[in-house]
Write an enzyme that holds these catalytic residues in place. Sequence first.
Site, PDB file in Angstrom:
ATOM      1  N   LYS A  31       0.853  -1.190   0.000  1.00  0.00           N
ATOM      2  CA  LYS A  31       0.000   0.000   0.000  1.00  0.00           C
ATOM      3  C   LYS A  31       0.894   1.247   0.000  1.00  0.00           C
ATOM      4  O   LYS A  31       1.933   1.267   0.668  1.00  0.00           O
ATOM      5  CB  LYS A  31      -0.875  -0.028   1.253  1.00  0.00           C
ATOM      6  CG  LYS A  31      -1.971   1.038   1.304  1.00  0.00           C
ATOM      7  CD  LYS A  31      -2.802   0.863   2.583  1.00  0.00           C
ATOM      8  CE  LYS A  31      -3.927   1.867   2.689  1.00  0.00           C
ATOM      9  NZ  LYS A  31      -4.731   1.664   3.919  1.00  0.00           N
TER      10      LYS A  31
ATOM     11  N   SER B 173      -9.612   1.802   3.125  1.00  0.00           N
ATOM     12  CA  SER B 173      -8.735   2.538   2.246  1.00  0.00           C
ATOM     13  C   SER B 173      -7.727   1.684   1.478  1.00  0.00           C
ATOM     14  O   SER B 173      -7.161   2.152   0.499  1.00  0.00           O
ATOM     15  CB  SER B 173      -7.972   3.578   3.059  1.00  0.00           C
ATOM     16  OG  SER B 173      -7.127   2.932   3.986  1.00  0.00           O
TER      17      SER B 173
ATOM     18  N   SER C  71      -9.746  -0.652   7.349  1.00  0.00           N
ATOM     19  CA  SER C  71      -9.207  -0.416   6.005  1.00  0.00           C
ATOM     20  C   SER C  71      -8.543  -1.610   5.331  1.00  0.00           C
ATOM     21  O   SER C  71      -8.205  -1.539   4.149  1.00  0.00           O
ATOM     22  CB  SER C  71      -8.212   0.750   6.026  1.00  0.00           C
ATOM     23  OG  SER C  71      -8.902   1.973   6.012  1.00  0.00           O
TER      24      SER C  71
END
Lengths: 471, 469, 94
Positions: B74, B149, B173
Site C-alpha cells: 500500500k 482505504s 481499512s
Amino acid sequence: MNFKFVAGLEIHVQLNTKTKMFCSCPTEGLDVPNTRVCPVCLGYPGTLPVINREAVIMAIALGKALNGHINMISRFHRKNYFYPDLPKGYQITQGDVPIIENAVLPLSTGKNIPIKRMHLEEDAAKSVHVSSSGRLAGAQETLLDFNRSGVPLIEIVTDPVFESPEEATLFVEELQATLRYLGISNAQMELGQLRCDVNVSVEVDGKEGTRVEIKNLNSTRSIRQALTYEYNRHVEAYKRGENIITETLAFDEKTGKTRTMRTKQSSADYRYFPEPDLPPLILTEELFEEANRYNGSFLDAYHNALSWTNKEADARTLALNKDQYMLYSSLAEKGFDKKLLNRMILIDLPNILSEVAKTWGDVDKTFLNSILQLQQDGKITPAVAKDLLWQAARGNDPMKYAEEHELLKHENIDIKQIISDVLQQNPDAVEKYKKGNANVIGFLLGQVMKKTKGTVDPNQTRALLEQMLNE
Amino acid sequence: MDDVKTIFSKREANEITFTHLMEETLKELSHDDELHAFLFIRNADELMADAKAADNAWDEGQRKPLLGIPIAIKDNMCVTGLPCTCGSKILEHFVAPYDATAVKKLKDAGAIIVGKTNLDEFAMGSSSENSAFGPTRNPLDKTCSPGGSSGGSAAAVASGMSLLALGSDTGGSVRQPAAFTGTFGFKPSYGAISRYGLVAFASSLDQIGVLAKHPEDVILASSVLFGQDPMDSTSRDIPMAPQPEASNVKRVGIVKEIDSNMLDKDVKHAYDSFINYLSRTYEVVEISIPHWEEALAAYYFIAPAEASSNLSRYDGVRYGTTMEAENYSESIRKTRNLFGEEVKRRILLGSFALSAGYKDALYEKANYLRQWLVFEFDQVFQNVDMVLTPTTPTPPFKLGEIKDPLDLYKADLFTTPANLAYLPAINMPYPFQENKKDLPIGLQFIAPFGEDHKLLSFINELWQGAEEL
Amino acid sequence: MFNISPEILKHLEELAQLELPEGLEEKMLQDLNHILGTFQIISRVEVPPETTTAFSSPLREDEPKSFENASQLLGQSRLQDGLLKVKPVLEEED
C-alpha cells in the site's frame, strides 16, 4: 505605594547524552549544519520516537539531587503548533504527569528555592533569521539547522518565587553549577545549552501586578539586567497610574532594554494529548541505581571552598567554576598551603589565563604542582613563582624553564660577590649614593636582581646592599 | 491462483519457476489501467531480474519463507527509493529514503515488491475514491468500489496482480476492502507488526495488515512480519507460527447489539446462514458489548484527533510539495491546501475534538468509550473463544454512490471496535454464495488480544471445512 | 450539543493551518455539524472501570548511529550553505 518584585523561571537545559532524545543521531559534531539528522528527527513520514534511556537516567539523577518527587509512571504528550523549526508540527514533551515534581534547589545562601516540575522533551531546530541588512530585524529569510532538532532537553519550571533580580540570577548560576557537578549538562548559556524565559510582575501594595514574559535570555548578566529593567519600568508605570499589558518581550543586550515580541500564534491552543507512539514511561530500580553515576554536588563544593578560603564570595566564585574548583581541590588534597593556593588559583591564575586567552581546562595540573612544591620548599621567590605560572599557562614546563633559566635559589650563591661586582661596575652610582642620593639604591638593587635572575630575596638583598655601600 | 506452499512444491518439482510466476504477474499488471490498483509499478526488467535472482537462489538451495513471491505494498508504507504518495498531492513527488520495518522483513524473506497500491488519501476513507490520483475499481465488478482505504491492495490480490499485499487498517481499512473483493484481510493485534515506516493516520489505531486469497498465505506472511521492533515503541512480541495448528475453538459469540434487521438483506442472509452453519460444529452464543453502537463515535473523534496531529508535519518545509509564497505562513497554508476534502474534514474535526473547551467532552469521552470497549471485550472473552460479526453492513457499493461522508463512515460500523480494543480481526469471504457471480459478502472474526495465531488457524479450519462441502 | 459556528471554523482553520476555498466552507460547516450531531451520544459516556496497563515504553541505549545518507535527506534545492531555507516567519519578530 509599596512595590514588590515577583518572578518565576522556565529553564531549558540540553542534556549531554551521546544521542538525541528520540533517535540515535549523535549530539556531537554539530558544527556542519544538517548533517546530524535522520528521518526521525526531520519528521519524515512513517517515523516513530524511541526514548533515550540515558536521558531518563539523567532526569532521575537530577530529581534525586534536588530532592524531587520522581513519578514512577509518567507520560509523554504532544504539544501541537506550527513553526518551521518544529519538524513534526508538534513537540514531544511531558504534560500533566512530568517525570519530576516538587523539587528544591538549596542556594549557597541557605535559602531553598522550590521547583514546581522538571520534565523531558525534545529540542527544536536552530533557526537563524537573515535579512539583507544583517540578522534578525526585518528578516527576509529563515535558515534552519536541524542538527539541534531532537536534542534531549529537561525543562525546569518554578512558580513565581523569586523576590529580586539578584535572587533569580543566583538561582540560575547555582542551577547551572549543579547541572555541571552532576555531569548531566554543560549548561553553557552562550552555547544555548541552558536557555531561560522569565515571568515577571510587580505587586503594588500587596496586589498582584500584570505578568509579562521575557524570552530567550542568554546570559546571567542579561537575566539580572532584564529583570531590573522590567521592575523599574513597571514601578514607573504604576507610579504614573499607567497599566502594564500582558505580553511577550525580548531583551536587547546592546541597549539593556526589553522590547515587544509578536507571538507565534495569536491564540495559543496547543491541544495537548498523550503521545500515542509512546506507551507510559515506567521507571525501574535499575534506572535509579544507574542514576547514582551522576553524583557531583555544587553545595558540597561550595562548603569545601568555604573551608579553604574562609570567604563566602571567594568560595562561591570558586565553586561556581567547576574546572577551577576541581583544580583547587586536587591541589588542596596534596596538602599545599592554602595561602599559596588561594594566591595562585584565586588571584594570579585567573588573571594570567584571561591575558593568554586560555581556559581552566587548558592548565596542566602537574605544572602547578611543581610550582607549588618549589614555593613550599623555599626554592623560589613569589616573583619567580608568578613568572613560572605564566610559563605554565602558556603550556611550558615550569620546572624545566626554571632550571634552564637558573631561577632556582641556590644554597651556595655568593650574593656578596655579586653585590661587590655590581658596585665595581657602577662607580658613578656609588659616587652618587655617597653624595647623599639614596634613590640610586633602587637602580643598584635592580642590577643585582637581574644578575641573580630574581632568585634572591629582595628585602634581604637590599639590606645587604646598603650595608656594603656604607662600609 | 495457487498459494505459496503449492508454488514452492511446484518449484521443487521444477514445474514452474519464479520467472514464470513473474511473467504471469506482469501479464496481469499490464491490465491495471482498467482497475487502477497501483499508483506505481516497478519496471518490468527489474522485476524479471529479481525473479531470476530468486530462481538462482532457490537453485543454490536457499529456502526463504517468501522467496520469489510477488507482493504489493500500500502506498502509505516506505520502500527505499520508491515513491510514497499516500494518495495525496502533498506527497506526489516524495520518494522514501528508508524501508518500513515490515517492508524490510518482506525483502529479507525473499519477497519481490511489485509496486505501490492505491488508497484513500492518507488512508482516510472506505472506498478508495479519496485518492488524489483517481479511484480503484473492484475487479469483481468494475462499476463498484473495492472498498478502502486499502482498496488498491485488495484489488491487486483479487485480480491476481500479486499473491499477497500489505494494507493498513485503522478502522477497517484492510478488512472492509477484503470483504468487498472476496479476499482474506487480516488486522493483527495492535503492536504485532511494527508501524515504523507506515505513514501515520491515527497512531493508536493503525496496524499493518495482510491481504491474500488463501488463509495459509496470511499465516505465512504474518510469521514473517510479526515481532517487536526497536524502532516502534508500541510494538511487541506476539506469537505467530508459519503454519496453522489445531485452534481448539469451541464457543463463538455473536454480538447481541447488532440488529440484523439493520443489515442489507444479502448481508443478513449470509450472516444468518453462516451462523446456522457454524452452530453445527461450534457452540454459538449471544454475547453483549453494551457500548458497541457508540464505538463508531469514539472512533470518529480519536482517529481524526490523532490524524490532525500526525498530518501537521506536511508543511512543505523539508520534503514533499512546497507551494511558494511571500512568507512562511502563506506558503504553509497554500501547501496544506493540497490536502483533499476528506483529509481536511478530518483534520478540522480532530482539531475541534482536541481544542480548548471541547477536549474533555469529545476526545476524553471518546477515550472513556474506548476503555469501556476494552473492558467489555475482556469480559466477553472469558466466555467465548471468538466473536463473529458481518464485516460490513452492505455488499460493495457503486463508485460514486455514496455522497454523504457520514454514510461512508458507517461502512466502518463493525470494524472499528477491534481497532479501538486493540484486538486481532480478520475478514473471511462468505463461502456459500449461491451464485458465484454475486458480489462477495464478508464475515469478520475477532479474537482476544494476542491470540492472532489461534484466529488464523481457526479461519483456516473453517475455510477448508467450507470448501469440502 | 456541539455546534461549530463559522467563527469556530475559522479558529480551527488557523489551528490546523488550513485555508478552505470559499465554496467549501459552507459545506464543511454542514458536514462537521452533521457528524457532531450524529456522534454526540459520546457525551453520555460514564467513567470506565480502571484497567491496568503494565506495558511500558522500551528504552533505547545511548549509542550514536548516524543515518547513512543524512546529508541527502534535505534536497539540495532547499539548502543554502547547508542550511535549510524557509520563507520568513513574519509573525515572530518586529
